[in-house]
Structure formats: structure tokens, C-alpha cells
Design an enzyme around this catalytic site. Structure first.
Site, PDB file in Angstrom:
ATOM      1  N   ARG A  26       0.829  -1.213   0.000  1.00 55.90           N
ATOM      2  CA  ARG A  26       0.000   0.000   0.000  1.00 55.90           C
ATOM      3  C   ARG A  26       0.861   1.259   0.000  1.00 55.90           C
ATOM      4  O   ARG A  26       0.499   2.263  -0.627  1.00 55.90           O
ATOM      5  CB  ARG A  26      -0.957  -0.031   1.202  1.00 55.90           C
ATOM      6  CG  ARG A  26      -2.088  -1.069   1.014  1.00 55.90           C
ATOM      7  CD  ARG A  26      -2.739  -1.392   2.329  1.00 55.90           C
ATOM      8  NE  ARG A  26      -3.931  -2.240   2.199  1.00 55.90           N
ATOM      9  CZ  ARG A  26      -3.918  -3.563   2.037  1.00 55.90           C
ATOM     10  NH1 ARG A  26      -2.766  -4.210   1.934  1.00 55.90           N
ATOM     11  NH2 ARG A  26      -5.050  -4.252   1.966  1.00 55.90           N
ATOM     12  N   SER A 166     -12.699 -10.199   3.033  1.00 61.38           N
ATOM     13  CA  SER A 166     -11.441 -10.031   2.311  1.00 61.38           C
ATOM     14  C   SER A 166     -11.021  -8.565   2.275  1.00 61.38           C
ATOM     15  O   SER A 166     -11.731  -7.713   1.729  1.00 61.38           O
ATOM     16  CB  SER A 166     -11.595 -10.555   0.875  1.00 61.38           C
ATOM     17  OG  SER A 166     -10.531 -10.085   0.077  1.00 61.38           O
ATOM     18  N   GLN A 168      -8.585  -7.542   0.583  1.00 60.28           N
ATOM     19  CA  GLN A 168      -8.199  -7.229  -0.794  1.00 60.28           C
ATOM     20  C   GLN A 168      -9.404  -6.716  -1.572  1.00 60.28           C
ATOM     21  O   GLN A 168      -9.306  -5.746  -2.321  1.00 60.28           O
ATOM     22  CB  GLN A 168      -7.597  -8.470  -1.465  1.00 60.28           C
ATOM     23  CG  GLN A 168      -6.260  -8.857  -0.846  1.00 60.28           C
ATOM     24  CD  GLN A 168      -5.627 -10.068  -1.501  1.00 60.28           C
ATOM     25  OE1 GLN A 168      -6.249 -10.728  -2.323  1.00 60.28           O
ATOM     26  NE2 GLN A 168      -4.398 -10.366  -1.129  1.00 60.28           N
ATOM     27  N   ASP A 313      -3.498 -15.684   7.343  1.00 50.72           N
ATOM     28  CA  ASP A 313      -2.183 -16.026   6.797  1.00 50.72           C
ATOM     29  C   ASP A 313      -1.338 -16.835   7.783  1.00 50.72           C
ATOM     30  O   ASP A 313      -0.312 -17.400   7.403  1.00 50.72           O
ATOM     31  CB  ASP A 313      -1.422 -14.743   6.420  1.00 50.72           C
ATOM     32  CG  ASP A 313      -2.033 -14.061   5.198  1.00 50.72           C
ATOM     33  OD1 ASP A 313      -2.777 -14.728   4.444  1.00 50.72           O
ATOM     34  OD2 ASP A 313      -1.770 -12.865   4.993  1.00 50.72           O
ATOM     35  N   LYS A 340      -5.814 -19.269  -1.516  1.00 48.60           N
ATOM     36  CA  LYS A 340      -4.578 -18.510  -1.301  1.00 48.60           C
ATOM     37  C   LYS A 340      -3.540 -18.951  -2.347  1.00 48.60           C
ATOM     38  O   LYS A 340      -3.894 -19.557  -3.350  1.00 48.60           O
ATOM     39  CB  LYS A 340      -4.082 -18.714   0.132  1.00 48.60           C
ATOM     40  CG  LYS A 340      -5.037 -18.153   1.177  1.00 48.60           C
ATOM     41  CD  LYS A 340      -5.115 -16.640   1.088  1.00 48.60           C
ATOM     42  CE  LYS A 340      -6.111 -16.048   2.049  1.00 48.60           C
ATOM     43  NZ  LYS A 340      -6.331 -14.624   1.842  1.00 48.60           N
ATOM     44  N   ARG A 387       4.244 -19.389   2.516  1.00 49.24           N
ATOM     45  CA  ARG A 387       3.907 -19.629   3.931  1.00 49.24           C
ATOM     46  C   ARG A 387       3.947 -21.124   4.267  1.00 49.24           C
ATOM     47  O   ARG A 387       4.258 -21.502   5.388  1.00 49.24           O
ATOM     48  CB  ARG A 387       2.552 -19.022   4.293  1.00 49.24           C
ATOM     49  CG  ARG A 387       2.530 -17.512   4.075  1.00 49.24           C
ATOM     50  CD  ARG A 387       1.581 -16.761   4.943  1.00 49.24           C
ATOM     51  NE  ARG A 387       1.421 -15.406   4.426  1.00 49.24           N
ATOM     52  CZ  ARG A 387       2.251 -14.383   4.664  1.00 49.24           C
ATOM     53  NH1 ARG A 387       3.298 -14.542   5.432  1.00 49.24           N
ATOM     54  NH2 ARG A 387       2.027 -13.194   4.140  1.00 49.24           N
TER      55      ARG A 387
HETATM   56  C1  S3P Z   1      -3.997  -9.026   2.202  1.00 47.59           C
HETATM   57  C2  S3P Z   1      -5.210  -9.573   2.547  1.00 47.59           C
HETATM   58  C3  S3P Z   1      -5.426 -11.012   2.800  1.00 47.59           C
HETATM   59  C4  S3P Z   1      -4.128 -11.773   2.990  1.00 47.59           C
HETATM   60  C5  S3P Z   1      -3.059 -11.355   2.013  1.00 47.59           C
HETATM   61  C6  S3P Z   1      -2.786  -9.865   2.104  1.00 47.59           C
HETATM   62  C7  S3P Z   1      -3.911  -7.570   1.985  1.00 47.59           C
HETATM   63  O1  S3P Z   1      -6.124 -11.551   1.697  1.00 47.59           O
HETATM   64  O2  S3P Z   1      -4.339 -13.160   2.913  1.00 47.59           O
HETATM   65  O3  S3P Z   1      -1.847 -12.056   2.301  1.00 47.59           O
HETATM   66  O4  S3P Z   1      -2.789  -7.026   2.007  1.00 47.59           O
HETATM   67  O5  S3P Z   1      -4.960  -6.935   1.824  1.00 47.59           O
HETATM   68  P1  S3P Z   1      -7.736 -11.476   1.657  1.00 47.59           P
HETATM   69  O6  S3P Z   1      -8.067 -10.110   1.996  1.00 47.59           O
HETATM   70  O7  S3P Z   1      -8.163 -11.812   0.271  1.00 47.59           O
HETATM   71  O8  S3P Z   1      -8.174 -12.488   2.659  1.00 47.59           O
END
Ligand code: S3P
Length: 428
Positions: A26, A166, A168, A313, A340, A387
Site C-alpha cells: 500500500r 477479504s 483485498q 495467513d 490462497k 507460507r
Molecule cells: C492481504 C489480505 C489477505 C491476505 C493477504 C494480504 C492484503 O487476503 O491473505 O496475504 O494485504 O490486503 P484477503 O483479503 O483476500 O483475505
């Protein structure tokens, strides 16, 4: 590459682990969007962050990396350039999902590609809300990468209730909304990591256990300085190792302690782990502190469904802690593990079966019972997942007979220096 590990008696000393992966991604993205020069300290040097850097370089941003920092000259609002080539997200789901939100709001066409693993991972979860916002895509039947994002003259704000826990997906929609004057709102029922909110200073309304997050062009990032705390997800491997190996005491400096991320500390403490925290501080809206971990006797506990998104994670390494704890290790409500970098339920279970344990695999989790009864030197498989590689590297050094991990090079995705860090703290 097969990596051999010998048994380690205990771990002692201090580690300064690399910067948090989610915050590093980010920081690069927001610096690239801002007008002017930003500097990012303690960033994560890894394949995943390089994928994000590479994508923004292809859109005209100057990004200079040294060992100490990344200096980004951002393009400002409307300044990203149409990439001449495809944008390669490598293995990085965070790059692919977050950048799709940014690209959906641009007035140029772009195509995202990824490696074999990323090309199997679902993009429907971001295509759906962005389509509601008026975004236009060219995609395949499976709604996976490669994905072409077309300019749209009807890109607009929405209110969106996240159907999947999520960060993301949440961040993707918010980043689309960052380019609009009207307010876009994302509502999440289960708390997921909130770095996008913290770094952009977004308004968050908490009501009846849900959080409603609002964004508009008023939140557009400005250039600045980022100090990235060390990654709690990377720290988790060392926390578990120090907890299990007798006569161990480890200090991990300046580790991210964001409440949406440090569920692993609460779960391990509930299991009896001896973890203390010193020197807590806040920078860029993110808390951090030094962790001191001492060996402890662990017992398995129930893992509540509310904490799953927080520890998603860390579940592979948590299951390794579970093997050395009293009682059975059980995790449920974690079907997100199946999408994942690998299907982490399947890859953890198949490695654990090599130990002669009773492993029950469920659609949304797994249960492990019995005692390790295979004393020969085993070769685990990372299945190309960083991981899984580190979790079974940790298990290998705990086992009396040592062990080995196939495709160990996958660690480069989030912690290329894992072996050096392990070496520094190991008493052999
Ligand atoms: C992340 C969100 C997680 C995580 C990933 C990093 C992020 O995924 O598993 O390693 O930086 O927003 P999800 O949001 O899809 O669960």
C-alpha cells in the site's frame, strides 16, 4: 530447490524482521498515486513488492530502491500513464486485487497477468463490485487473470456489502472510489485488515459489529514518509518456533501490532504462549512494538470463527504449533484458505499426513490428532507457497531427525532472508 534443515535445540537472540507485506504494497501504491516524492523505510524486499513496484514503473512512476528505502516520485491525480506492456502481478494477489480497483478508474486500457498460481485465483470477487461501479472488463470464462480493464465513461460510487471477508476486495472497491467525488462506502460484517483505512485516514463507522468505510477523492493520498513496521505474519514463524523449542528466548523488534492483524498473538497466548510486548508506538496510523517470546507448554484451544480473517495467513504455522500442543488442533470456518497462493487446507494436510498423524480435511478447515510417529527424515512440499515453505521449515528444525522442504525458494515472495534469520538465532 530442496532445502535441508537439521534439528535446532533452542532459539535465542534478537531479530529485526523485514517490513509488513500488506503495508509495503500500500505504501508503494499510495506513493505512486500521490503528487511528488515519498520515501518508504523498512520496506519488504521481496518478489511480491517488486511486482507492485514493476506495475507502477510501467505506468510512468519513478521508483528507486536502495537497501534502506524506496523513493517514489508519484504521478498525482490523473497522472498515471497507459502501460505499453502487460502489468505482471507475479504471485501477488494483493497487487492484482488492489491495482484492479485503481485501473478501473483510469481512462486507459490495461491488462493484468500473473504466474501460474495467481492465474488460478478468483478475480470475480473484485470484478463483481467494480462492474456495479460501471467498470468494463475483458475476461475469460473462469474470471481469472489475464484480465483486461477498459476505460469506462460511467464509473460511479456505490455502497457495497462485502460478501466475503477479504481486505483485498474491500481495498479494491475503496481504491476505485478514491478517484470519484461522490462517496463510495464498503460495509464489512467481519473485521479484515484495515491498512487501507489507516494509511488513507478514512472515516470508519462501527455499528452492531459491522464497519462502514467511506472514501472519496477528498482522501486522495499526499506524498510523505512511511515507516513500515516488521511483518507480524513473518514474525509468526519465529514466535511459534521460540514457543515450542525449550530454553528459548527471542526478541522481535518493531513488529506490527495492528488489532486486525495480531490475532495470532491472542490465539497463541490462549494456548499458553509466553509473549510480552515492550515499547509500543504508533506511526502512519499503525501500532507496533517489540515482542519477547519465551518457551512455553502449549495446549490447543477452540479458534473462534470471528478471529479467522485476522489470522488467515498464520493458520499454516499455527497448525504446526498445534502439533506440539496438548489436545487436537482444529480449525473451521476458514474456506478462504483454499484460494490462497495454494489451497492451504490441502497443502497443510498432505504434508501433515507424512508424519503419520490422523488428519481430517473439511471443506472449511482441518483437524489433526494423534502423535508424530514417523521418525525418518521427511521431505515436505511447499507446493510453491511461501507460507507453507516456512511453516514446514519451522517444523523441520523442531523435529529431532530434521527434515527437508521441496520448492523452498517460494519464501522469496515474502521473506527471502528466512534462512539467514533462522541461522542467527539457532543453537545447534
Ligand atoms: C492481504 C489480505 C489477505 C491476505 C493477504 C494480504 C492484503 O487476503 O491473505 O496475504 O494485504 O490486503 P484477503 O483479503 O483476500 O483475505
Amino acid at each position: 530447490m530442496i532445502q535441508q534443515f537439521s534439528h535446532v535445540k533452542s532459539v535465542n537472540g534478537t531479530l529485526n524482521l523485514p517490513g509488513d507485506k500488506s503495508i509495503s504494497h500500500r505504501s508503494v501504491m499510495f506513493s505512486a498515486l500521490a503528487e511528488g516524492t515519498s520515501t518508504i523505510y523498512n520496506y519488504l524486499e521481496s518478489a511480491d513488492i517488486n511486482s507492485t513496484i514493476d506495475c507502477f514503473r510501467k505506468m510512468g512512476c519513478e521508483i528507486i530502491k536502495t537497501e534502506e528505502k524506496i523513493v517514489v516520485t508519484g504521478k498525482g491525480k490523473g497522472g498515471l500513464q497507459a502501460p505499453a506492456e502487460k502489468l505482471d502481478c507475479g504471485n501477488s494477489g494483493t497487487t492484482a486485487r488492489l491495482i484492479t480497483g485503481i485501473l478501473a478508474a483510469q481512462n486507459f486500457e490495461s491488462t493484468l497477468v500473473g504466474d501460474e498460481s495467481l492465474s488460478l485465483r478468483p478475480m470475480k470477487r473484485v470484478i463483481d463490485p467494480l462492474t456495479l461501479m460501471g467498470a468494463k472488463f475483458e475476461t475469460n470464462d473462469k474470471l481469472t487473470l489475464p484480465l483486461t480493464i477498459l476505460p469506462s465513461d460511467d464509473f460511479h460510487a456505490i455502497e457495497y456489502i462485502l460478501p466475503v471477508a477479504s481486505a483485498q476486495v474491500k481495498s479494491c472497491v475503496l481504491l476505485g472510489g478514491l478517484f470519484l467525488d461522490e462517496t463510495t462506502t464498503v460495509i464489512e460484517k467481519e473485521a479484515t485488515r484495515n491498512h487501507t483505512e489507516n494509511l488513507l485516514g478514512l472515516d470508519v463507522l462501527e455499528k452492531d459489529g459491522s464497519r462502514s468505510i467511506s472514501i472519496s477523492s477528498k482522501n486522495y493520498p499526499v506524498a510523505g514518509i512511511y515507516n513500515v513496521p516488521s511483518d507480524i505474519s513473518t514474525a509468526a514463524f519465529f514466535i511459534v518456533l521460540a514457543s515450542i523449542l525449550p530454553n528459548s528466548e527471542l526478541k522481535l523488534n518493531h513488529v506490527l501490532l495492528n488489532k486486525t492483524r495480531c490475532g495470532i498473538i491472542s490465539v497463541l497466548r490462549d494456548m499458553g504462549a509466553d509473549i510480552s510486548i515492550e515499547n509500543e508506538k504508533i506511526s502512519n496510523g499503525e501500532s507496533s512494538g517489540d515482542l519477547i517470546i519465551k518457551s512455553a507448554r502449549l495446549k490447543n484451544c477452540e479458534i473462534s470463527s470471528e478471529i479467522i480473517a485476522n489470522i488467515i495467513d498464520e493458520i499454516p504455522i499455527l497448525s504446526i504449533a498445534g502439533l506440539f500442543a496438548d489436545g487436537n488442533f482444529i480449525v473451521r470456518n476458514a474456506s478462504e484458505l483454499r484460494v490462497k497462493e495454494t489451497d492451504r487446507i490441502a497443502s497443510v494436510c498432505s504434508n501433515l499426513r507424512l508424519l503419520g498423524l490422523e488428519v481430517n480435511e473439511y471443506e472449511d478447515g482441518f483437524e489433526v490428532a494423534g502423535r508424530i510417529d514417523n521418525r525418518s527424515e521427511l521431505v515436505f512440499d511447499s507446493y510453491g507457497d511461501h507460507r507453507i515453505a516456512m511453516a514446514f521449515g519451522v517444523l523441520s528444525v523442531i523435529l529431532e531427525q530434521g527434515g527437508a522442504v521441496k520448492n523452498f525458494g517460494a519464501v522469496g515472495v515474502s521473506n527471502p532472508k528466512f534462512l539467514e534469520q533462522l541461522d542467527v538465532i539457532s543453537d545447534k
